[in-house]
Structures are given as structure tokens and as C-alpha cells.
Design a protein around this motif. Structure first.
Motif, PDB file in Angstrom:
ATOM      1  N   UNK A  82     -30.710 -25.870  -2.854  1.00 37.21           N
ATOM      2  CA  UNK A  82     -30.922 -24.814  -1.860  1.00 37.21           C
ATOM      3  C   UNK A  82     -31.805 -25.588  -0.865  1.00 37.21           C
ATOM      4  N   UNK A  83     -32.132 -24.586  -0.138  1.00 36.39           N
ATOM      5  CA  UNK A  83     -33.096 -24.967   1.118  1.00 36.39           C
ATOM      6  C   UNK A  83     -32.398 -26.278   1.955  1.00 36.39           C
ATOM      7  N   UNK A  84     -33.290 -27.284   2.180  1.00 39.70           N
ATOM      8  CA  UNK A  84     -32.836 -28.413   2.870  1.00 39.70           C
ATOM      9  C   UNK A  84     -31.532 -29.211   2.360  1.00 39.70           C
ATOM     10  N   UNK A  85     -31.326 -28.820   1.169  1.00 40.38           N
ATOM     11  CA  UNK A  85     -30.225 -29.405   0.335  1.00 40.38           C
ATOM     12  C   UNK A  85     -28.928 -28.503   0.274  1.00 40.38           C
ATOM     13  N   UNK A  86     -29.145 -27.293   0.762  1.00 37.37           N
ATOM     14  CA  UNK A  86     -27.832 -26.291   0.463  1.00 37.37           C
ATOM     15  C   UNK A  86     -26.702 -26.894   1.042  1.00 37.37           C
ATOM     16  N   UNK A  87     -26.690 -27.638   1.992  1.00 41.59           N
ATOM     17  CA  UNK A  87     -25.333 -28.181   2.499  1.00 41.59           C
ATOM     18  C   UNK A  87     -25.021 -29.605   2.333  1.00 41.59           C
ATOM     19  N   UNK A  88     -25.777 -30.121   1.378  1.00 37.28           N
ATOM     20  CA  UNK A  88     -25.699 -31.647   1.031  1.00 37.28           C
ATOM     21  C   UNK A  88     -24.100 -31.767   0.445  1.00 37.28           C
ATOM     22  N   UNK A  89     -23.689 -33.159   0.805  1.00 41.71           N
ATOM     23  CA  UNK A  89     -22.630 -33.464   0.000  1.00 41.71           C
ATOM     24  C   UNK A  89     -22.725 -33.890  -1.376  1.00 41.71           C
ATOM     25  N   UNK A  90     -21.762 -33.617  -2.085  1.00 39.38           N
ATOM     26  CA  UNK A  90     -21.914 -33.937  -3.637  1.00 39.38           C
ATOM     27  C   UNK A  90     -20.534 -34.110  -4.206  1.00 39.38           C
ATOM     28  N   UNK A  91     -20.326 -34.541  -5.263  1.00 40.08           N
ATOM     29  CA  UNK A  91     -19.138 -34.936  -6.145  1.00 40.08           C
ATOM     30  C   UNK A  91     -19.133 -35.470  -7.519  1.00 40.08           C
ATOM     31  N   UNK A  92     -18.320 -35.468  -8.091  1.00 40.03           N
ATOM     32  CA  UNK A  92     -18.044 -36.157  -9.291  1.00 40.03           C
ATOM     33  C   UNK A  92     -17.227 -37.389  -9.599  1.00 40.03           C
ATOM     34  N   UNK A  93     -17.748 -38.615  -9.222  1.00 38.98           N
ATOM     35  CA  UNK A  93     -16.975 -39.869  -9.404  1.00 38.98           C
ATOM     36  C   UNK A  93     -16.346 -40.196 -10.828  1.00 38.98           C
ATOM     37  N   UNK A  94     -17.022 -39.645 -11.594  1.00 40.98           N
ATOM     38  CA  UNK A  94     -16.460 -40.286 -13.249  1.00 40.98           C
ATOM     39  C   UNK A  94     -17.246 -39.101 -14.258  1.00 40.98           C
TER      40      UNK A  94
END
Length: 224
Positions: free
Chosen positions: A189-201
Motif C-alpha cells: 500500500x502507500x507508495x507501493x500501492x501501484x507498483x508493478x508485480x508478477x510471478x515469473x516462476x
């Protein structure tokens, strides 16, 4: 289902050798190892298996460009499709979406309170359940289709995955790879609420045998 009344570890998890404290890969992002004990994991998995049944059950997500996500998904509260929310499974069987129970929202608030050390009043009302079978992955993306800026909470079940947590500017570096094991929670949340993320493996065969699960289930709770 009412959800378990216990099943949460308020301190660090223990992998049998070393204590595993919470970590902060980015401002506003907190990894909570072993947040759910085995009983809570089983209860959440049983609920996921029920939610996955039709109508409005587990489906393959098709992107606007014609591609398909390798992870399969079922939604609660509102049906997510690229890129919006609907009351029915508009890209599935068209049935009304399953309701969002109160207890996953309470679980999410507890995770936020543990992560940030302060009360959470978010009115969580939707959840996306993603199943990653053998060879499945999730590309870098943002959870940006909600009006609310309440923290997102993700619970992991089954096989350990590499969770790549990036930045708000784009899909590229810098990022941090975090190993999410069964029972872990991740709050951003906060400054990371719209951070990109994923599951490569996903690391096949690493799920706790007691769950009887092959693959990984990720339950992401949000406020719309």
C-alpha cells in the motif's frame, strides 16, 4: 464459511531452523512469512475449491490482444476482466459473480495491522483467486482498476513462488524477488500501492503435503 477465529501468527514464522521475521522489500510493501498456520491454510483452500466451481467459477482470462493468461482465476464480490469490474462473469459463463464473504476482509485487515502496526479500517469487498498450475506464470502488472487506495493483501497457498515486486514507473528494474511460501501474506500500500508485480516462476512440488495441492493458489483481497 465463517473463517477461523485463530490461525494467525502475530510474530515471526519458524521454518524449523531459523526465525523468519517480516521484511520490507519496498516502502509500504511488507512480506509476512508464515502468517497463516496450517489450519487457516486448509480452511482458505477449502473455500477456494468451493469458489472455483461453476457457475462463475474458475476460468481462463483472455487479454484484449488475444493472448491468454496461464494462471486461471475466479473472482468474489465483483468480476475482474481486463481492465475493469462487472457484476457478472462477462468473459466467462455470464453468471452473477459469487459474493465476497466478510471473513476474507477481516483476514486482510489483520494482515495490514500486523504489517504496519496500526489499525486498518479498509472495507475490503473483492477478491481475485489465481491458480498457477505447472508452467503457469503472471507477467508484471499493476492492480490499478480499483478506486480505493487501500493496501492490497495477498495470501499464498501451495507451491512456493518467486514473487517479483517492482516499481511504479514501469515493468522493468528495479525489482526485488521474494519467495512466497504456503501461509505467507504480502501487503502493499502507500507508495507501493501501484507498483508493478508478477510471478515469473512457481517451484513445483514444494507445497505442504497436508494440503493435497499441486500448484499455487494466490488469494488477493482488495477494496474496490
Amino acid at each position: 464459511m465463517d473463517g477461523v477465529t485463530g490461525g494467525f501468527r502475530d510474530g515471526s514464522a519458524d521454518d524449523g531452523l531459523f526465525s523468519l521475521p517480516a521484511t520490507k522489500p519496498a516502502p509500504g510493501a511488507v512480506h509476512l512469512p508464515g502468517h497463516l498456520d496450517r489450519a487457516a491454510q486448509r480452511e482458505l483452500l477449502d473455500a477456494c475449491r468451493a469458489w472455483a466451481r461453476p457457475p462463475a467459477g474458475l476460468r481462463t482470462v483472455r487479454m484484449p490482444g488475444g493472448g491468454k493468461m496461464t494462471a486461471r482465476q475466479v473472482c468474489l464480490g465483483r468480476h475482474w476482466y481486463p481492465y475493469g469490474y462487472a457484476r457478472t462473469a462477462v468473459d466467462g459463463d455470464g453468471a452473477p459473480v459469487k459474493p465476497f464473504p466478510e471473513w476474507p476482509g477481516e483476514w486482510a485487515r489483520r494482515a495490514v495491522e500486523r504489517a504496519y502496526g496500526e489499525p486498518c479500517t479498509a472495507g475490503y469487498d473483492i477478491a481475485l483467486v489465481n491458480f498457477c498450475g505447472e508452467g503457469a506464470r503472471m507477467g508484471m502488472h499493476r492492480d490499478a482498476d480499483e478506486r480505493s487506495d487501500a493496501p492490497v493483501v495477498s495470501f499464498s497457498l501451495g507451491d512456493t513462488c518467486v514473487f517479483r515486486f517492482g516499481n511504479t514507473a514501469g515493468r522493468g528494474r528495479p525489482w526485488t524477488d521474494v519467495g512466497l511460501r504456503s501461509g505467507d501474506a504480502f501487503v502493499f500500500g502507500g507508495p507501493s500501492r501501484l507498483a508493478h508485480h508478477g510471478v515469473p516462476r512457481v517451484r513445483a512440488g514444494t507445497a505442504p503435503p497436508v494440503l493435497g495441492l499441486r500448484g499455487r493458489v494466490g488469494v488477493t483481497v482488495r477494496e474496490r
